[in-house]
Design an enzyme around this catalytic site. Structure first.
Site, PDB file in Angstrom:
ATOM      1  N   TYR A 172     -21.632  89.262 -58.578  1.00 16.65           N
ATOM      2  CA  TYR A 172     -22.060  89.175 -59.812  1.00 16.65           C
ATOM      3  C   TYR A 172     -21.988  87.467 -60.226  1.00 16.65           C
ATOM      4  O   TYR A 172     -22.906  87.038 -60.550  1.00 16.65           O
ATOM      5  CB  TYR A 172     -21.273  89.981 -60.912  1.00 16.65           C
ATOM      6  CG  TYR A 172     -21.571  89.721 -62.386  1.00 16.65           C
ATOM      7  CD1 TYR A 172     -22.998  89.712 -62.851  1.00 16.65           C
ATOM      8  CD2 TYR A 172     -20.406  89.696 -63.178  1.00 16.65           C
ATOM      9  CE1 TYR A 172     -23.099  89.327 -64.202  1.00 16.65           C
ATOM     10  CE2 TYR A 172     -20.774  89.532 -64.734  1.00 16.65           C
ATOM     11  CZ  TYR A 172     -22.084  89.234 -65.018  1.00 16.65           C
ATOM     12  OH  TYR A 172     -22.338  89.454 -66.442  1.00 16.65           O
ATOM     13  N   SER A 199      -8.370  84.140 -63.094  1.00 13.86           N
ATOM     14  CA  SER A 199      -8.547  85.445 -64.089  1.00 13.86           C
ATOM     15  C   SER A 199      -7.801  85.171 -65.262  1.00 13.86           C
ATOM     16  O   SER A 199      -6.521  85.012 -65.050  1.00 13.86           O
ATOM     17  CB  SER A 199      -8.761  86.807 -63.571  1.00 13.86           C
ATOM     18  OG  SER A 199      -8.672  87.722 -64.577  1.00 13.86           O
ATOM     19  N   TYR A 206      -3.508  93.467 -59.174  1.00  6.96           N
ATOM     20  CA  TYR A 206      -4.875  92.491 -59.261  1.00  6.96           C
ATOM     21  C   TYR A 206      -4.259  91.198 -59.663  1.00  6.96           C
ATOM     22  O   TYR A 206      -4.797  90.113 -59.212  1.00  6.96           O
ATOM     23  CB  TYR A 206      -5.884  93.050 -60.031  1.00  6.96           C
ATOM     24  CG  TYR A 206      -7.020  92.031 -60.389  1.00  6.96           C
ATOM     25  CD1 TYR A 206      -7.914  91.703 -59.145  1.00  6.96           C
ATOM     26  CD2 TYR A 206      -7.326  91.797 -61.706  1.00  6.96           C
ATOM     27  CE1 TYR A 206      -8.845  90.622 -59.577  1.00  6.96           C
ATOM     28  CE2 TYR A 206      -8.318  90.865 -61.889  1.00  6.96           C
ATOM     29  CZ  TYR A 206      -9.181  90.494 -60.731  1.00  6.96           C
ATOM     30  OH  TYR A 206     -10.099  89.488 -61.053  1.00  6.96           O
ATOM     31  N   LYS A 240      -3.881  87.243 -57.763  1.00  9.82           N
ATOM     32  CA  LYS A 240      -4.544  86.240 -58.429  1.00  9.82           C
ATOM     33  C   LYS A 240      -3.623  84.933 -58.908  1.00  9.82           C
ATOM     34  O   LYS A 240      -3.752  83.759 -58.572  1.00  9.82           O
ATOM     35  CB  LYS A 240      -5.546  86.293 -59.826  1.00  9.82           C
ATOM     36  CG  LYS A 240      -6.533  87.254 -59.502  1.00  9.82           C
ATOM     37  CD  LYS A 240      -7.861  86.310 -58.991  1.00  9.82           C
ATOM     38  CE  LYS A 240      -8.864  87.175 -58.463  1.00  9.82           C
ATOM     39  NZ  LYS A 240      -9.976  86.443 -57.890  1.00  9.82           N
ATOM     40  N   ARG A 286     -11.884  90.654 -77.223  1.00  4.60           N
ATOM     41  CA  ARG A 286     -12.020  89.764 -76.085  1.00  4.60           C
ATOM     42  C   ARG A 286     -12.856  88.621 -76.354  1.00  4.60           C
ATOM     43  O   ARG A 286     -13.551  88.501 -77.328  1.00  4.60           O
ATOM     44  CB  ARG A 286     -12.596  90.707 -74.988  1.00  4.60           C
ATOM     45  CG  ARG A 286     -11.595  91.926 -74.466  1.00  4.60           C
ATOM     46  CD  ARG A 286     -10.413  91.455 -73.835  1.00  4.60           C
ATOM     47  NE  ARG A 286      -9.619  92.454 -73.371  1.00  4.60           N
ATOM     48  CZ  ARG A 286      -8.730  93.121 -74.101  1.00  4.60           C
ATOM     49  NH1 ARG A 286      -8.394  92.704 -75.294  1.00  4.60           N
ATOM     50  NH2 ARG A 286      -8.032  94.070 -73.658  1.00  4.60           N
TER      51      ARG A 286
HETATM   52  C1  UD1 Z   1     -10.595  93.688 -67.489  1.00  5.28           C
HETATM   53  C2  UD1 Z   1      -9.482  93.778 -66.591  1.00  5.28           C
HETATM   54  C3  UD1 Z   1      -9.220  92.240 -66.110  1.00  5.28           C
HETATM   55  C4  UD1 Z   1     -10.337  91.610 -65.471  1.00  5.28           C
HETATM   56  C5  UD1 Z   1     -11.581  91.666 -66.497  1.00  5.28           C
HETATM   57  C6  UD1 Z   1     -12.876  91.234 -66.127  1.00  5.28           C
HETATM   58  C7  UD1 Z   1      -8.063  95.677 -67.130  1.00  5.28           C
HETATM   59  C8  UD1 Z   1      -6.591  96.031 -68.014  1.00  5.28           C
HETATM   60  N1  UD1 Z   1      -8.177  94.406 -67.183  1.00  5.28           N
HETATM   61  O1  UD1 Z   1     -10.151  93.175 -68.547  1.00  5.28           O
HETATM   62  O2  UD1 Z   1      -8.184  92.077 -65.181  1.00  5.28           O
HETATM   63  O3  UD1 Z   1     -10.274  90.294 -65.450  1.00  5.28           O
HETATM   64  O4  UD1 Z   1     -11.524  93.147 -66.865  1.00  5.28           O
HETATM   65  O5  UD1 Z   1     -13.421  91.923 -65.175  1.00  5.28           O
HETATM   66  O6  UD1 Z   1      -8.719  96.353 -66.844  1.00  5.28           O
HETATM   67  N2  UD1 Z   1     -13.094  99.161 -73.260  1.00  5.28           N
HETATM   68  C9  UD1 Z   1     -13.272 100.216 -74.018  1.00  5.28           C
HETATM   69  N3  UD1 Z   1     -13.587 101.389 -73.133  1.00  5.28           N
HETATM   70  C10 UD1 Z   1     -14.067 101.352 -72.049  1.00  5.28           C
HETATM   71  C11 UD1 Z   1     -13.902 100.011 -71.387  1.00  5.28           C
HETATM   72  C12 UD1 Z   1     -13.402  98.958 -72.058  1.00  5.28           C
HETATM   73  O7  UD1 Z   1     -12.874 100.419 -75.339  1.00  5.28           O
HETATM   74  O8  UD1 Z   1     -14.572 102.327 -71.533  1.00  5.28           O
HETATM   75  C13 UD1 Z   1     -12.406  98.233 -74.152  1.00  5.28           C
HETATM   76  C14 UD1 Z   1     -11.014  97.732 -73.519  1.00  5.28           C
HETATM   77  O9  UD1 Z   1     -10.046  98.252 -74.166  1.00  5.28           O
HETATM   78  C15 UD1 Z   1     -10.962  96.104 -73.919  1.00  5.28           C
HETATM   79  C16 UD1 Z   1     -12.335  95.893 -73.929  1.00  5.28           C
HETATM   80  O10 UD1 Z   1     -13.374  96.753 -74.029  1.00  5.28           O
HETATM   81  O11 UD1 Z   1     -10.723  96.041 -75.175  1.00  5.28           O
HETATM   82  C17 UD1 Z   1     -12.798  95.055 -72.420  1.00  5.28           C
HETATM   83  O12 UD1 Z   1     -12.380  95.913 -71.470  1.00  5.28           O
HETATM   84  P1  UD1 Z   1     -12.754  95.363 -70.184  1.00  5.28           P
HETATM   85  O13 UD1 Z   1     -14.477  95.063 -69.855  1.00  5.28           O
HETATM   86  O14 UD1 Z   1     -12.277  96.405 -69.094  1.00  5.28           O
HETATM   87  O15 UD1 Z   1     -12.199  94.208 -69.841  1.00  5.28           O
HETATM   88  P2  UD1 Z   1     -10.688  93.771 -70.057  1.00  5.28           P
HETATM   89  O16 UD1 Z   1      -9.712  94.746 -70.226  1.00  5.28           O
HETATM   90  O17 UD1 Z   1     -10.533  92.344 -71.071  1.00  5.28           O
END
Ligand code: UD1
Length: 351
Positions: free
Chosen positions: A12, A137, A161, A165, A244
């Protein structure tokens, strides 16, 4: 400086960076095992150039292979020396990246992310190539108190993971310290990259079912998933959902070019830099902006918090601005619009 090796360059972030490097006149060698990405992304890169591709075609080379293959890496560096075009620098994207999988298969993560980097550094050293940008990251940071995260904040990863890193960052620091007159190292700590190139010709195409919010949200918008499950509405944030720092993948890609410009114009150094916009967005805000910009509906429901999630993860990006002169220019609406354009034209990604 014009000959660059991109490990993991079909992925990506790698494919978007490849596009920008080619446009800037670099010669790009992509090395990728394609175990979690597709080389079709490079076809997408070519399509972005359209009719102009003919004048770029000799500037892109793709090699299918693994960074753990010492012989292959050696051969690659050697061949380019024999051609009179030694590899000047490396952008090291290759590695496994699912937090969830890393908990189930930690050895694979250490082998790919840590041993793979050791292999790469050994070969670079052998061929006197001392410039490297590493995909790190924000995951390496520990729990924060809600304030913007600085590069000096605690490093305390909470999953394998993140540990790999953080370990590679340490490894690169030690490599630099072994001879400060030699190595120029940039460790870019990505926050949450989303979006796609504005053409809709390249974008994110997870081979396995995604865990990150943006591809999941687009699956719901495209009708491939019934609803988005939001992990918690009881966080200590203004609307109860997690915050985020979402950054447009093209802005992130540009940070790599800026990093090369920096590494090639200054004294050897080893630097860590946050790459985020510095703006926090809640899950509900992201959904609302996506709906508004793209005129689509996104069904969602709330569920319990995801283990390991943090309430708020936002970058202090002042170092990126000062050191690299990097300023993200695309906002959340751009990220949502460009991501959706890619998804609408490629509902199954590169498959
Ligand atoms: C995740 C990874 C992180 C990685 C980053 C980018 C985890 C704990 N962390 O970060 O190591 O560097 O992706 O690839 O997995 N959310 C929902 N519903 C969902 C998915 C996500 O509510 O089905 C929320 C999560 O709670 C979070 C936000 O969306 O608050 C972003 O989630 P995500 O895209 O998975 O990124 P990170 O958790 O920040």
């Amino acid at each position: 400086m014009n000959n660059v090796l991109l490990t993991g360059g079909t992925g990506y972030i790698g494919s978007h960076t490849c596009l920008i490097l080619l446009k800037q006149g670099f010669k790009v060698i992509v090395l990728d095992s394609c175990i979690s990405s597709s080389s079709k992304s490079l076809e997408g890169v070519k399509k972005v150039f359209g009719k102009d591709w003919d004048s770029f075609s000799d500037k892109l080379q793709f090699i299918k292979g693994d960074i753990n293959n010492f012989g292959l890496l050696k051969q690659l560096f050697q061949e380019n020396i024999l051609l009179g075009e030694p590899i000047d620098g490396v952008i090291h994207f290759a590695g496994l990246k699912s937090v969830k999988d890393s908990i189930i298969k930690p050895i694979e993560y250490w082998e790919s992310n840590v041993m793979g980097t050791i292999n790469l550094i050994k070969v670079m050293n052998l061929f006197s190539c001392y410039k490297i940008i590493f995909s790190s990251s924000a995951t390496i940071y520990g729990i924060n108190k809600g304030e913007k995260i600085k590069e000096t904040s605690d490093i305390s990863p909470v999953n394998p993971y993140g540990s790999t890193k953080a370990t590679v960052e340490r490894l690169l620091q030690d490599t630099y310290l072994s001879d400060k007159s030699k190595w120029s190292i940039m460790k870019l700590r990505y926050f949450n990259p989303i979006g796609a190139h504005a053409s809709g010709l390249i974008g994110e195409s997870p081979l396995q079912s995604p865990n990150n919010i943006f591809p999941l949200l687009m699956d719901v918008a495209a009708g491939r998933k019934k609803e988005l499950k939001i992990f918690g509405n009881d966080w200590d944030t203004f609307d109860g959902t997690c915050i985020r720092d979402y950054v447009h993948v093209m802005d992130l890609a540009e940070a790599h070019v800026k990093s090369f410009e920096y590494l090639f114009s200054t004294e050897p150094a080893c630097i860590s830099i946050n790459i985020g916009t510095g703006k926090g967005t809640s899950v509900l805000e992201l959904i609302n902006v996506f709906k508004k910009v793209n005129l689509v509906d996104i069904k969602f429901s709330f569920t319990s918090r995801r283990k390991g999630d943090l309430s708020c993860v936002v970058a202090d990006n002042s170092k990126a601005k000062e050191v690299l002169g990097w300023n993200p220019t695309r906002n959340l609406s751009d990220m949502c619009r460009d991501g959706w354009k890619w998804k609408k034209s490629n509902p199954y990604g590169y498959k």
